[in-house]
Design a protein around this motif. Structure first.
Motif, PDB file in Angstrom:
ATOM      1  N   ASP A  55      43.274  83.982  82.897  1.00  0.00           N
ATOM      2  CA  ASP A  55      44.264  85.012  82.571  1.00  0.00           C
ATOM      3  C   ASP A  55      44.624  85.846  83.800  1.00  0.00           C
ATOM      4  N   SER A  56      43.689  85.927  84.734  1.00  0.00           N
ATOM      5  CA  SER A  56      43.925  86.624  85.998  1.00  0.00           C
ATOM      6  C   SER A  56      43.559  85.660  87.119  1.00  0.00           C
ATOM      7  N   LYS A  57      43.771  86.109  88.354  1.00  0.00           N
ATOM      8  CA  LYS A  57      43.366  85.270  89.486  1.00  0.00           C
ATOM      9  C   LYS A  57      41.846  85.165  89.484  1.00  0.00           C
ATOM     10  N   PHE A  58      41.312  84.065  90.002  1.00  0.00           N
ATOM     11  CA  PHE A  58      39.865  83.900  90.065  1.00  0.00           C
ATOM     12  C   PHE A  58      39.251  85.027  90.882  1.00  0.00           C
ATOM     13  N   SER A  59      39.900  85.415  91.975  1.00  0.00           N
ATOM     14  CA  SER A  59      39.344  86.463  92.839  1.00  0.00           C
ATOM     15  C   SER A  59      39.211  87.786  92.092  1.00  0.00           C
ATOM     16  N   THR A  60      40.190  88.128  91.253  1.00  0.00           N
ATOM     17  CA  THR A  60      40.114  89.364  90.466  1.00  0.00           C
ATOM     18  C   THR A  60      38.949  89.299  89.495  1.00  0.00           C
ATOM     19  N   TRP A  61      38.814  88.165  88.822  1.00  0.00           N
ATOM     20  CA  TRP A  61      37.711  87.973  87.883  1.00  0.00           C
ATOM     21  C   TRP A  61      36.370  88.041  88.618  1.00  0.00           C
ATOM     22  N   MET A  62      36.295  87.430  89.789  1.00  0.00           N
ATOM     23  CA  MET A  62      35.049  87.433  90.555  1.00  0.00           C
ATOM     24  C   MET A  62      34.710  88.838  91.034  1.00  0.00           C
ATOM     25  N   TYR A  63      35.712  89.621  91.459  1.00  0.00           N
ATOM     26  CA  TYR A  63      35.465  91.016  91.818  1.00  0.00           C
ATOM     27  C   TYR A  63      34.772  91.736  90.666  1.00  0.00           C
ATOM     28  N   ARG A  64      35.310  91.526  89.479  1.00  0.00           N
ATOM     29  CA  ARG A  64      34.779  92.232  88.309  1.00  0.00           C
ATOM     30  C   ARG A  64      33.334  91.829  88.028  1.00  0.00           C
ATOM     31  N   VAL A  65      33.056  90.535  88.032  1.00  0.00           N
ATOM     32  CA  VAL A  65      31.692  90.058  87.783  1.00  0.00           C
ATOM     33  C   VAL A  65      30.749  90.560  88.872  1.00  0.00           C
ATOM     34  N   ALA A  66      31.161  90.446  90.120  1.00  0.00           N
ATOM     35  CA  ALA A  66      30.311  90.846  91.242  1.00  0.00           C
ATOM     36  C   ALA A  66      30.053  92.355  91.249  1.00  0.00           C
ATOM     37  N   LEU A  67      31.096  93.143  91.032  1.00  0.00           N
ATOM     38  CA  LEU A  67      30.908  94.594  91.000  1.00  0.00           C
ATOM     39  C   LEU A  67      30.031  95.013  89.832  1.00  0.00           C
ATOM     40  N   ASN A  68      30.265  94.433  88.666  1.00  0.00           N
ATOM     41  CA  ASN A  68      29.434  94.763  87.505  1.00  0.00           C
ATOM     42  C   ASN A  68      27.981  94.394  87.759  1.00  0.00           C
ATOM     43  N   THR A  69      27.746  93.261  88.396  1.00  0.00           N
ATOM     44  CA  THR A  69      26.380  92.840  88.717  1.00  0.00           C
ATOM     45  C   THR A  69      25.737  93.839  89.675  1.00  0.00           C
ATOM     46  N   ALA A  70      26.440  94.188  90.733  1.00  0.00           N
ATOM     47  CA  ALA A  70      25.894  95.122  91.727  1.00  0.00           C
ATOM     48  C   ALA A  70      25.628  96.494  91.115  1.00  0.00           C
ATOM     49  N   ILE A  71      26.586  96.986  90.360  1.00  0.00           N
ATOM     50  CA  ILE A  71      26.440  98.316  89.770  1.00  0.00           C
ATOM     51  C   ILE A  71      25.286  98.340  88.772  1.00  0.00           C
ATOM     52  N   SER A  72      25.225  97.357  87.909  1.00  0.00           N
ATOM     53  CA  SER A  72      24.167  97.371  86.894  1.00  0.00           C
ATOM     54  C   SER A  72      22.784  97.205  87.521  1.00  0.00           C
ATOM     55  N   LEU A  73      22.667  96.374  88.546  1.00  0.00           N
ATOM     56  CA  LEU A  73      21.366  96.190  89.193  1.00  0.00           C
ATOM     57  C   LEU A  73      20.915  97.435  89.940  1.00  0.00           C
ATOM     58  N   TYR A  74      21.846  98.110  90.581  1.00  0.00           N
ATOM     59  CA  TYR A  74      21.461  99.256  91.384  1.00  0.00           C
ATOM     60  C   TYR A  74      21.408 100.559  90.603  1.00  0.00           C
ATOM     61  N   ARG A  75      21.803 100.543  89.351  1.00  0.00           N
ATOM     62  CA  ARG A  75      21.625 101.715  88.494  1.00  0.00           C
ATOM     63  C   ARG A  75      20.226 101.762  87.902  1.00  0.00           C
ATOM     64  N   LYS A  76      19.550 100.638  87.876  1.00  0.00           N
ATOM     65  CA  LYS A  76      18.200 100.592  87.328  1.00  0.00           C
ATOM     66  C   LYS A  76      17.279 101.425  88.195  1.00  0.00           C
ATOM     67  N   SER A  77      16.391 102.123  87.571  1.00  0.00           N
ATOM     68  CA  SER A  77      15.521 103.047  88.312  1.00  0.00           C
ATOM     69  C   SER A  77      14.592 102.330  89.276  1.00  0.00           C
ATOM     70  N   THR A  78      14.225 101.086  88.990  1.00  0.00           N
ATOM     71  CA  THR A  78      13.304 100.382  89.874  1.00  0.00           C
ATOM     72  C   THR A  78      13.982  99.889  91.136  1.00  0.00           C
ATOM     73  N   ARG A  79      15.314  99.745  91.109  1.00  0.00           N
ATOM     74  CA  ARG A  79      16.074  99.248  92.246  1.00  0.00           C
ATOM     75  C   ARG A  79      15.622  97.863  92.693  1.00  0.00           C
ATOM     76  N   GLN A  80      15.025  97.114  91.783  1.00  0.00           N
ATOM     77  CA  GLN A  80      14.569  95.771  92.102  1.00  0.00           C
ATOM     78  C   GLN A  80      15.496  94.765  91.432  1.00  0.00           C
ATOM     79  N   LEU A  81      15.833  93.728  92.143  1.00  0.00           N
ATOM     80  CA  LEU A  81      16.657  92.673  91.590  1.00  0.00           C
ATOM     81  C   LEU A  81      15.778  91.685  90.844  1.00  0.00           C
ATOM     82  N   LYS A  82      16.253  91.235  89.697  1.00  0.00           N
ATOM     83  CA  LYS A  82      15.568  90.163  88.995  1.00  0.00           C
ATOM     84  C   LYS A  82      16.210  88.865  89.447  1.00  0.00           C
ATOM     85  N   THR A  83      15.387  87.933  89.844  1.00  0.00           N
ATOM     86  CA  THR A  83      15.928  86.649  90.261  1.00  0.00           C
ATOM     87  C   THR A  83      15.457  85.589  89.288  1.00  0.00           C
TER      88      THR A  83
END
Length: 164
Positions: A55-83
């Motif tokens: 529905d949108s360009k892949f890059s726009t969709w990827m921005y959204r997924v990537a930003l949401n991932t970064a924001i949600s991971l770094y809002r956690k109090s532990t600041r640790q990434l789950k892999t």
């Protein structure tokens, strides 16, 4: 069918991986954290790729997924990434190496951006990517007017940090 999806993902992701690297640069402060976040973004983009409808360009969709991932991971109090482990497809991605050598002004800008809150970081990042407000609002899930207001405030905060 799976092979076609993998091939298409590889092309789309490799073409746009600079998006993930730039987001990692804004939300992390060292190489290890950058690599961990890049891996998590890659996992999230791959896991959600079958849901991408075009529905949108892949890059726009990827921005959204990537930003949401970064924001949600770094809002956690532990600041640790789950892999987690994921399919061999991730190992087929030809990545561009993270470059530690930056000009003094660029380092100062990144240092200032690190002091902003998560939403302001995302706004400034998209602005620096020359994204139009329509794409910024779509990526962040806010109205066009709200994006403009928040952008003005974020620019003012950044200006105050850079020129106290």
């Amino acid at each position: 069918m799976q092979k076609d999806l993998e091939d298409k993902f590889l092309v789309d992701f490799e073409t746009n991986q600079n998006i993930a690297h730039k987001i990692c640069r804004i939300y992390t402060s060292n190489r290890d954290a950058h690599n961990d976040l890049f891996q998590e973004i890659t996992i999230q983009v791959w896991k959600n790729y079958p849901k991408f409808r075009g529905d949108s360009k892949f890059s726009t969709w990827m921005y959204r997924v990537a930003l949401n991932t970064a924001i949600s991971l770094y809002r956690k109090s532990t600041r640790q990434l789950k892999t987690q482990d994921f399919d061999d497809v991730a190992y087929k991605i030809k990545t561009v190496e993270y470059d530690d050598t930056e000009e003094v002004q660029l380092k100062a800008l990144y240092k200032a951006v690190h002091q902003l809150n998560d939403i302001d970081k995302a706004l400034i990042f998209l602005y620096l990517e020359d994204k139009p407000y329509t794409e910024i609002s779509e990526t962040l899930g806010i109205s066009n007017v709200n994006a403009r207001v928040k952008m003005t405030r974020a620019k003012e905060k950044l200006k105050n940090i850079l020129n106290p």
